[in-house]
Write a protein that holds these residues in place. Structure first.
Motif, mmCIF file in Angstrom:
data_model
loop_
_atom_site.group_PDB
_atom_site.id
_atom_site.type_symbol
_atom_site.label_atom_id
_atom_site.label_comp_id
_atom_site.label_asym_id
_atom_site.label_seq_id
_atom_site.Cartn_x
_atom_site.Cartn_y
_atom_site.Cartn_z
ATOM 1 N N GLY A 24 33.906 45.154 15.721
ATOM 2 C CA GLY A 24 33.777 46.109 16.813
ATOM 3 C C GLY A 24 32.940 47.301 16.407
ATOM 4 N N ASN A 25 32.885 48.255 17.317
ATOM 5 C CA ASN A 25 32.127 49.477 17.061
ATOM 6 C C ASN A 25 32.942 50.375 16.144
ATOM 7 N N LEU A 26 32.451 50.572 14.950
ATOM 8 C CA LEU A 26 33.166 51.365 13.955
ATOM 9 C C LEU A 26 32.382 52.636 13.686
ATOM 10 N N ASP A 27 33.043 53.766 13.827
ATOM 11 C CA ASP A 27 32.432 55.050 13.514
ATOM 12 C C ASP A 27 32.825 55.388 12.076
ATOM 13 N N ILE A 28 31.849 55.333 11.193
ATOM 14 C CA ILE A 28 32.118 55.538 9.762
ATOM 15 C C ILE A 28 32.605 56.956 9.493
ATOM 16 N N ASN A 29 32.080 57.946 10.223
ATOM 17 C CA ASN A 29 32.549 59.322 10.045
ATOM 18 C C ASN A 29 34.020 59.458 10.432
ATOM 19 N N THR A 30 34.411 58.795 11.504
ATOM 20 C CA THR A 30 35.816 58.830 11.924
ATOM 21 C C THR A 30 36.696 58.109 10.904
ATOM 22 N N LEU A 31 36.190 57.012 10.356
ATOM 23 C CA LEU A 31 36.943 56.310 9.314
ATOM 24 C C LEU A 31 37.098 57.203 8.090
ATOM 25 N N GLN A 32 36.043 57.945 7.732
ATOM 26 C CA GLN A 32 36.105 58.875 6.602
ATOM 27 C C GLN A 32 37.159 59.959 6.857
ATOM 28 N N LYS A 33 37.166 60.524 8.052
ATOM 29 C CA LYS A 33 38.161 61.549 8.407
ATOM 30 C C LYS A 33 39.572 60.961 8.357
ATOM 31 N N THR A 34 39.695 59.715 8.783
ATOM 32 C CA THR A 34 40.991 59.031 8.759
ATOM 33 C C THR A 34 41.491 58.881 7.334
ATOM 34 N N LEU A 35 40.638 58.415 6.454
ATOM 35 C CA LEU A 35 41.037 58.238 5.058
ATOM 36 C C LEU A 35 41.394 59.588 4.436
ATOM 37 N N SER A 36 40.620 60.612 4.732
ATOM 38 C CA SER A 36 40.917 61.953 4.209
ATOM 39 C C SER A 36 42.267 62.449 4.707
ATOM 40 N N GLU A 37 42.593 62.176 5.961
ATOM 41 C CA GLU A 37 43.887 62.580 6.518
ATOM 42 C C GLU A 37 45.034 61.850 5.816
ATOM 43 N N ILE A 38 44.845 60.586 5.529
ATOM 44 C CA ILE A 38 45.902 59.821 4.855
ATOM 45 C C ILE A 38 46.125 60.358 3.440
ATOM 46 N N VAL A 39 45.054 60.671 2.747
ATOM 47 C CA VAL A 39 45.183 61.221 1.395
ATOM 48 C C VAL A 39 45.836 62.608 1.456
ATOM 49 N N ARG A 40 45.498 63.396 2.463
ATOM 50 C CA ARG A 40 46.137 64.699 2.626
ATOM 51 C C ARG A 40 47.634 64.555 2.887
ATOM 52 N N ARG A 41 47.977 63.583 3.691
ATOM 53 C CA ARG A 41 49.339 63.345 4.142
ATOM 54 C C ARG A 41 50.267 62.849 3.033
ATOM 55 N N HIS A 42 49.732 62.062 2.112
ATOM 56 C CA HIS A 42 50.543 61.440 1.054
ATOM 57 C C HIS A 42 50.182 62.067 -0.291
ATOM 58 N N GLU A 43 51.038 62.927 -0.799
ATOM 59 C CA GLU A 43 50.708 63.617 -2.049
ATOM 60 C C GLU A 43 50.562 62.646 -3.217
ATOM 61 N N VAL A 44 51.196 61.487 -3.155
ATOM 62 C CA VAL A 44 51.044 60.518 -4.244
ATOM 63 C C VAL A 44 49.595 60.052 -4.363
ATOM 64 N N LEU A 45 48.850 60.083 -3.256
ATOM 65 C CA LEU A 45 47.443 59.699 -3.291
ATOM 66 C C LEU A 45 46.552 60.834 -3.795
ATOM 67 N N ARG A 46 47.160 62.005 -4.011
ATOM 68 C CA ARG A 46 46.448 63.142 -4.603
ATOM 69 C C ARG A 46 46.987 63.436 -6.002
ATOM 70 N N THR A 47 47.667 62.459 -6.568
ATOM 71 C CA THR A 47 48.334 62.650 -7.856
ATOM 72 C C THR A 47 47.565 61.980 -8.975
ATOM 73 N N THR A 48 47.504 62.668 -10.106
ATOM 74 C CA THR A 48 46.956 62.090 -11.328
ATOM 75 C C THR A 48 47.989 62.261 -12.429
ATOM 76 N N PHE A 49 47.716 61.645 -13.575
ATOM 77 C CA PHE A 49 48.663 61.662 -14.692
ATOM 78 C C PHE A 49 47.903 62.008 -15.956
ATOM 79 N N LYS A 50 48.258 63.135 -16.528
ATOM 80 C CA LYS A 50 47.603 63.537 -17.766
ATOM 81 C C LYS A 50 48.610 63.459 -18.902
ATOM 82 N N THR A 51 48.089 63.447 -20.106
ATOM 83 C CA THR A 51 48.926 63.392 -21.294
ATOM 84 C C THR A 51 49.092 64.801 -21.840
#
Length: 187
Positions: A24-51
């Protein structure tokens, strides 16, 4: 998983790759905003692990940029792009994450023609599991539909995050419960 990475070095062993056909018709900018919103929403996706002092320390970043890697395959024949899709999906699945560098999620969009795409999502198992991938895909679909209609995300803010669960689990896994679990696994 952090321990094994320290022991064995960086590898793709704990990558969770997934591929989805999108028509279908996919708006890549909207998909980018969607992915950014999901990462914002889930802190585990903004998590890293350092030693730190030979132990894993969880770092939750307030913001993380997640870019979609768009690969245009429109100029290839169907047989050529089928081979390329397999190669690119395999390469994506085999590329290790650095647990100290956010994000521990990657997204590639393979554009086959104007209305056909393959969406590649890869997450490190330290921040996700197979069940979570299903949740992620549902959220992508829901948020994308709303953003496409110029509406805000219909999903409520999360009342708890994965870190809350980890704290509860650590509190539960102590004393007699811990002793019982250790005895079980030692046997």
């Amino acid at each position: 998983m952090w321990f094994f990475e320290q022991l064995e070095g960086s590898s793709a062993t704990y990558n969770i790759p997934a591929a989805f056909s999108v028509s279908g018709n996919l708006d890549i900018n909207t998909l980018q905003k969607t992915l950014s919103e999901i990462v914002r929403r889930h802190e585990v996706l903004r998590t890293t692990f350092k030693t730190q002092d030979n132990e894993a320390v969880q770092v939750i970043h307030p913001e993380v940029t997640t870019n979609i890697n768009v690969v245009d395959l429109q100029n290839y024949s169907k047989s050529e792009y089928q081979t390329l899709v397999q190669e690119l999906a395999q390469k994506e699945a085999d590329t290790p994450f650095n647990l100290e560098v956010a994000p521990l999620i990657r997204c590639s969009l393979l554009k086959l023609d104007t209305t056909e795409y393959i969406l590649l999502l890869t997450m490190h198992h330290i921040v996700s599991d197979g069940w979570s991938m299903g949740v992620l895909v549902k959220e992508i679909f829901t948020i994308y539909q709303s953003f496409s209609a110029a509406e805000p995300s219909p999903l409520a803010e999360l009342p708890i995050q994965y870190g809350d669960f980890a704290i509860w689990q650590k509190q539960w896994l102590s004393g007699e419960v811990l002793d019982n679990q250790l005895n079980y696994w030692k046997q």
